[in-house]
Design an enzyme around this catalytic site. Sequence first.
Site, PDB file in Angstrom:
ATOM      1  N   GLY A  10       0.835  -1.213   0.000  1.00 54.10           N
ATOM      2  CA  GLY A  10       0.000   0.000   0.000  1.00 54.10           C
ATOM      3  C   GLY A  10       0.861   1.250   0.000  1.00 54.10           C
ATOM      4  N   GLY A  13      -0.205   5.143  -1.224  1.00 50.43           N
ATOM      5  CA  GLY A  13      -1.229   5.943  -0.567  1.00 50.43           C
ATOM      6  C   GLY A  13      -0.677   7.147   0.175  1.00 50.43           C
ATOM      7  N   ASP A  36       2.066  -1.816  -4.415  1.00 46.53           N
ATOM      8  CA  ASP A  36       0.668  -1.368  -4.363  1.00 46.53           C
ATOM      9  C   ASP A  36      -0.089  -2.153  -5.441  1.00 46.53           C
ATOM     10  OD1 ASP A  36      -0.506   1.543  -3.011  1.00 46.53           O
ATOM     11  OD2 ASP A  36      -1.781   0.477  -4.428  1.00 46.53           O
ATOM     12  N   TYR A 145     -14.971   0.216   9.522  1.00 44.94           N
ATOM     13  CA  TYR A 145     -13.523   0.495   9.567  1.00 44.94           C
ATOM     14  C   TYR A 145     -12.998   0.351  11.001  1.00 44.94           C
ATOM     15  CZ  TYR A 145      -9.324   3.530   9.146  1.00 44.94           C
ATOM     16  OH  TYR A 145      -8.066   4.061   9.177  1.00 44.94           O
ATOM     17  N   LYS A 149     -10.387  -2.346  12.556  1.00 41.03           N
ATOM     18  CA  LYS A 149      -9.120  -1.937  13.183  1.00 41.03           C
ATOM     19  C   LYS A 149      -9.006  -2.523  14.597  1.00 41.03           C
ATOM     20  CE  LYS A 149      -7.085   0.601  10.037  1.00 41.03           C
ATOM     21  NZ  LYS A 149      -5.872   0.106   9.365  1.00 41.03           N
TER      22      LYS A 149
HETATM   23  P1  NAD Z   1      -4.628   5.391   1.411  1.00 43.30           P
HETATM   24  O1  NAD Z   1      -6.023   5.014   1.059  1.00 43.30           O
HETATM   25  O2  NAD Z   1      -4.129   6.733   1.044  1.00 43.30           O
HETATM   26  O3  NAD Z   1      -3.605   4.332   0.777  1.00 43.30           O
HETATM   27  C1  NAD Z   1      -3.847   2.973   0.819  1.00 43.30           C
HETATM   28  C2  NAD Z   1      -3.099   2.344  -0.338  1.00 43.30           C
HETATM   29  O4  NAD Z   1      -3.367   0.951  -0.299  1.00 43.30           O
HETATM   30  C3  NAD Z   1      -3.551   2.856  -1.708  1.00 43.30           C
HETATM   31  O5  NAD Z   1      -2.431   3.252  -2.484  1.00 43.30           O
HETATM   32  C4  NAD Z   1      -4.256   1.661  -2.343  1.00 43.30           C
HETATM   33  O6  NAD Z   1      -4.054   1.560  -3.744  1.00 43.30           O
HETATM   34  C5  NAD Z   1      -3.591   0.514  -1.618  1.00 43.30           C
HETATM   35  N1  NAD Z   1      -4.434  -0.675  -1.575  1.00 43.30           N
HETATM   36  C6  NAD Z   1      -5.772  -0.771  -1.366  1.00 43.30           C
HETATM   37  N2  NAD Z   1      -6.148  -2.057  -1.407  1.00 43.30           N
HETATM   38  C7  NAD Z   1      -5.025  -2.782  -1.632  1.00 43.30           C
HETATM   39  C8  NAD Z   1      -4.776  -4.167  -1.796  1.00 43.30           C
HETATM   40  N3  NAD Z   1      -5.748  -5.070  -1.734  1.00 43.30           N
HETATM   41  N4  NAD Z   1      -3.500  -4.543  -2.018  1.00 43.30           N
HETATM   42  C9  NAD Z   1      -2.489  -3.653  -2.089  1.00 43.30           C
HETATM   43  N5  NAD Z   1      -2.673  -2.325  -1.970  1.00 43.30           N
HETATM   44  C10 NAD Z   1      -3.930  -1.903  -1.752  1.00 43.30           C
HETATM   45  O7  NAD Z   1      -4.452   5.118   2.962  1.00 43.30           O
HETATM   46  P2  NAD Z   1      -3.432   5.832   3.970  1.00 43.30           P
HETATM   47  O8  NAD Z   1      -4.077   7.065   4.442  1.00 43.30           O
HETATM   48  O9  NAD Z   1      -2.078   5.862   3.405  1.00 43.30           O
HETATM   49  O10 NAD Z   1      -3.506   4.799   5.179  1.00 43.30           O
HETATM   50  C11 NAD Z   1      -2.555   3.785   5.362  1.00 43.30           C
HETATM   51  C12 NAD Z   1      -2.938   3.021   6.621  1.00 43.30           C
HETATM   52  O11 NAD Z   1      -2.989   3.932   7.732  1.00 43.30           O
HETATM   53  C13 NAD Z   1      -4.306   2.357   6.579  1.00 43.30           C
HETATM   54  O12 NAD Z   1      -4.267   1.153   7.299  1.00 43.30           O
HETATM   55  C14 NAD Z   1      -5.204   3.329   7.301  1.00 43.30           C
HETATM   56  O13 NAD Z   1      -6.310   2.695   7.876  1.00 43.30           O
HETATM   57  C15 NAD Z   1      -4.257   3.861   8.350  1.00 43.30           C
HETATM   58  N6  NAD Z   1      -4.673   5.169   8.860  1.00 43.30           N
HETATM   59  C16 NAD Z   1      -4.641   6.278   8.060  1.00 43.30           C
HETATM   60  C17 NAD Z   1      -5.052   7.508   8.561  1.00 43.30           C
HETATM   61  C18 NAD Z   1      -5.041   8.760   7.724  1.00 43.30           C
HETATM   62  O14 NAD Z   1      -5.526   9.813   8.185  1.00 43.30           O
HETATM   63  N7  NAD Z   1      -4.495   8.738   6.510  1.00 43.30           N
HETATM   64  C19 NAD Z   1      -5.497   7.598   9.888  1.00 43.30           C
HETATM   65  C20 NAD Z   1      -5.553   6.439  10.663  1.00 43.30           C
HETATM   66  C21 NAD Z   1      -5.111   5.227  10.142  1.00 43.30           C
HETATM   67  N1  SER Z   2      -8.189   9.432   8.704  1.00 41.69           N
HETATM   68  C1  SER Z   2      -8.841   8.187   8.920  1.00 41.69           C
HETATM   69  C2  SER Z   2     -10.247   8.220   8.447  1.00 41.69           C
HETATM   70  O1  SER Z   2     -10.826   9.271   8.510  1.00 41.69           O
HETATM   71  C3  SER Z   2      -8.815   7.830  10.389  1.00 41.69           C
HETATM   72  O2  SER Z   2      -8.469   6.510  10.493  1.00 41.69           O
HETATM   73  O3  SER Z   2     -10.748   7.224   8.039  1.00 41.69           O
END
Ligand code: NAD
Ligand code: SER
Length: 315
Positions: A10, A13, A36, A145, A149
């Site tokens: 991933g 992202g 990814d 979600y 988690k």
């Molecule tokens: P994002 O959606 O920006 O990126 C996720 C990436 O995973 C994308 O590039 C997507 O193409 C890829 N993806 C989706 N399904 C896939 C699969 N089956 N196989 C391989 N790749 C796949 O998410 P992010 O914001 O970078 O978040 C990363 C992690 O951090 C996640 O677990 C998310 O729950 C966690 N998180 C993010 C935030 C936030 O604010 N961004 C907050 C809390 C937790």
């Molecule tokens: N930024 C994330 C969301 O809003 C929190 O895990 O889903």
Amino acid sequence: MSQENILIIGAGGQIGVELTAALRKIYGDAHVVASDLKDEPHPLLKDKGPYEKIDAMKKRQIVEVIKKYGITQIYHLAAILSATGEMRPNWAWGINMNSVLLLLEIAREKKLKKIYWPSSIAVFGPTTPKQNTPQKTIIEPTTVYGISKYAGEQWCQYYFDKYKIDVRSIRYPGLISYKSHPGGGTTDYAVDIYYKALADKKYTCFLAEDTYLPMLYMPDAIRGTIELMEASADKLSTRMGYNLSGMSFSPKEITASIQKHIPDFTIDYAPDFRQAIANSWPQSIDDAVAQKDWNWKAAYDLDKMTDDMLKNLKK
Ligand code: NAD
Ligand code: SER
């Protein structure tokens, strides 16, 4: 110290792009494999190090890459975030849950040294204390979600207790960044607002003006993730997600912060289904356990983040 070879699943992202670059600085470009679902790496990762197309649900693809590069650590970032998850709950559950279980099994079978899997403030629900939410408290999430988690956190603790898998996790708050767009979360407004302030000088927010949520600027999130992964294992008191606090603000407050730079910026409000998700989450987080276990401390507050976001987005 033996050479580490790291796989990021991933990596295209919001977090992955910046975490990949940060890990490459530490371990060397050739030792950090980005992956990814997409055929090509994110433009910011192009020609900067190895890239593999991997579906986080496909064991064979992950195992082949482990073998090809001698992978010792995996950061698994692929997930369906809160807002997208509420639109397609069964699909989101399948991806979020099955991929973390697969990761833990692979870590056990292949004897990986360490794995990282992020959790979220979404584990908390409406019955959780809203202010300074502690590490251990009532946890009754109401989004698919958040449920995925929290279940994932419990699986991480289980694999640590039962198989000694060195898995580490953080409950990220909403993350704010300018390099890669967020992917379908409830906190995404706090990124979109900066783009719109610069482009249109106005923004329509999908949350109400007084909706406080915990947030963290990406440089802090990346540093915190690496600090946790580098912390000595005997210092860690949980293998569930660590609470991490950065700042807490409402749409009205981030608007005021932006108006210090763009005085004619205006906002209006059209709350949608994401309001109910935001209302179920804490407003601020107590990260005393992360402070104690691995000396966590955020560096950015709201105004310092706004300065940096606007300066970089203008470029
Ligand atoms: P994002 O959606 O920006 O990126 C996720 C990436 O995973 C994308 O590039 C997507 O193409 C890829 N993806 C989706 N399904 C896939 C699969 N089956 N196989 C391989 N790749 C796949 O998410 P992010 O914001 O970078 O978040 C990363 C992690 O951090 C996640 O677990 C998310 O729950 C966690 N998180 C993010 C935030 C936030 O604010 N961004 C907050 C809390 C937790
Ligand atoms: N930024 C994330 C969301 O809003 C929190 O895990 O889903």
